[in-house]
Design an enzyme around this catalytic site. Structure first.
Site, PDB file in Angstrom:
ATOM      1  N   CYS A  85       5.106   0.761  15.245  1.00  0.00           N
ATOM      2  CA  CYS A  85       4.866   1.689  14.127  1.00  0.00           C
ATOM      3  C   CYS A  85       4.150   2.918  14.658  1.00  0.00           C
ATOM      4  O   CYS A  85       3.056   2.819  15.206  1.00  0.00           O
ATOM      5  CB  CYS A  85       4.033   1.007  13.046  1.00  0.00           C
ATOM      6  SG  CYS A  85       3.654   2.096  11.659  1.00  0.00           S
ATOM      7  N   GLU A 136       0.841  -1.199   0.000  1.00  0.00           N
ATOM      8  CA  GLU A 136       0.000   0.000   0.000  1.00  0.00           C
ATOM      9  C   GLU A 136       0.876   1.249   0.000  1.00  0.00           C
ATOM     10  O   GLU A 136       2.102   1.168   0.176  1.00  0.00           O
ATOM     11  CB  GLU A 136      -0.901   0.017   1.255  1.00  0.00           C
ATOM     12  CG  GLU A 136      -0.072   0.091   2.544  1.00  0.00           C
ATOM     13  CD  GLU A 136      -0.893   0.124   3.819  1.00  0.00           C
ATOM     14  OE1 GLU A 136      -2.014  -0.418   3.853  1.00  0.00           O
ATOM     15  OE2 GLU A 136      -0.392   0.724   4.806  1.00  0.00           O
ATOM     16  N   HIS A 166       4.915   0.247   0.110  1.00  0.00           N
ATOM     17  CA  HIS A 166       5.648  -0.471   1.152  1.00  0.00           C
ATOM     18  C   HIS A 166       4.947  -1.768   1.515  1.00  0.00           C
ATOM     19  O   HIS A 166       3.719  -1.881   1.397  1.00  0.00           O
ATOM     20  CB  HIS A 166       5.852   0.402   2.406  1.00  0.00           C
ATOM     21  CG  HIS A 166       4.584   0.951   2.988  1.00  0.00           C
ATOM     22  ND1 HIS A 166       3.915   1.999   2.427  1.00  0.00           N
ATOM     23  CD2 HIS A 166       3.859   0.594   4.082  1.00  0.00           C
ATOM     24  CE1 HIS A 166       2.839   2.272   3.158  1.00  0.00           C
ATOM     25  NE2 HIS A 166       2.778   1.415   4.162  1.00  0.00           N
ATOM     26  N   HIS A 168       5.166   6.460   8.125  1.00  0.00           N
ATOM     27  CA  HIS A 168       5.363   5.463   9.182  1.00  0.00           C
ATOM     28  C   HIS A 168       6.779   5.591   9.727  1.00  0.00           C
ATOM     29  O   HIS A 168       7.740   5.647   8.944  1.00  0.00           O
ATOM     30  CB  HIS A 168       5.252   4.026   8.648  1.00  0.00           C
ATOM     31  CG  HIS A 168       3.897   3.602   8.215  1.00  0.00           C
ATOM     32  ND1 HIS A 168       2.762   3.820   8.940  1.00  0.00           N
ATOM     33  CD2 HIS A 168       3.499   2.896   7.126  1.00  0.00           C
ATOM     34  CE1 HIS A 168       1.731   3.285   8.302  1.00  0.00           C
ATOM     35  NE2 HIS A 168       2.142   2.725   7.201  1.00  0.00           N
ATOM     36  N   HIS A 174       0.271   5.816   1.035  1.00  0.00           N
ATOM     37  CA  HIS A 174      -0.611   6.835   1.601  1.00  0.00           C
ATOM     38  C   HIS A 174       0.209   8.081   1.886  1.00  0.00           C
ATOM     39  O   HIS A 174       1.451   8.050   1.811  1.00  0.00           O
ATOM     40  CB  HIS A 174      -1.276   6.326   2.887  1.00  0.00           C
ATOM     41  CG  HIS A 174      -0.397   5.417   3.709  1.00  0.00           C
ATOM     42  ND1 HIS A 174       0.743   5.859   4.316  1.00  0.00           N
ATOM     43  CD2 HIS A 174      -0.464   4.082   3.973  1.00  0.00           C
ATOM     44  CE1 HIS A 174       1.322   4.837   4.945  1.00  0.00           C
ATOM     45  NE2 HIS A 174       0.617   3.744   4.742  1.00  0.00           N
TER      46      HIS A 174
END
Ligand code: MN
Length: 151
Positions: A118, A64, A104, A70, A66
């Site tokens: 995370c 995914e 990732h 992270h 975004h």
């Protein structure tokens, strides 16, 4: 113990007192294998969440991307991580930063779990899954084509 507990004891199996072990994602149909999620901190004052994820041997997180970032600290086991066009072996206390809009995926080795902390923003955009064109672009690199899991 309530949500504002000041102290939560860790037990030796990477579980924390009063913290529920949840499914990795709530969205049905999103591809991943054998991942659990524990939310350790979700603090409005910090505007961040700190989660502990654990990928069982042979498992993987969703491929995914975004807008949100992270910040990851590996805690347990062994695996490999794709960030953008790079794949790295990871082990405890290695750091992984996933920049905005960057594909990732985290994979545990076949014979070891992969556990990691995370840190994310509390308010964050929804992950995007790769469409056919994005998958084709990723697969132009042989190493990435062999690495990614999409089912
Ligand atoms: Mn992500």
């Amino acid at each position: 113990m309530n949500d504002s507990a000041r102290f939560r004891k860790h037990d030796p199996a990477f579980r924390w007192e009063g913290v529920e072990t949840r499914a990795y994602k709530n969205d049905p149909g999103v591809p991943y294998r054998d991942v659990t999620r524990q939310v350790l901190f979700d603090d409005p004052a910090l505007r961040c969440e700190l989660r502990y994820f654990e990928v069982a041997p042979g498992g993987y997180t969703t491929l995914e991307r975004h807008e949100h970032v992270h910040a990851v600290v590996i805690q347990r086991g062994r695996g490999r991580v794709l960030v953008g066009d790079a794949i790295a072996n990871v082990m405890p206390f290695d750091l992984v930063r996933v920049p905005p809009r960057t594909w990732h995926q985290f994979r545990a080795d076949e014979d070891a779990c992969l556990g990691f902390l995370c840190l994310v923003n509390h308010e964050r955009d929804r992950p995007e899954l790769p469409d056919a064109a994005a998958l084709a672009a990723l697969r132009e690199t042989a190493e990435i084509a062999a690495f990614i899991r999409t089912e």
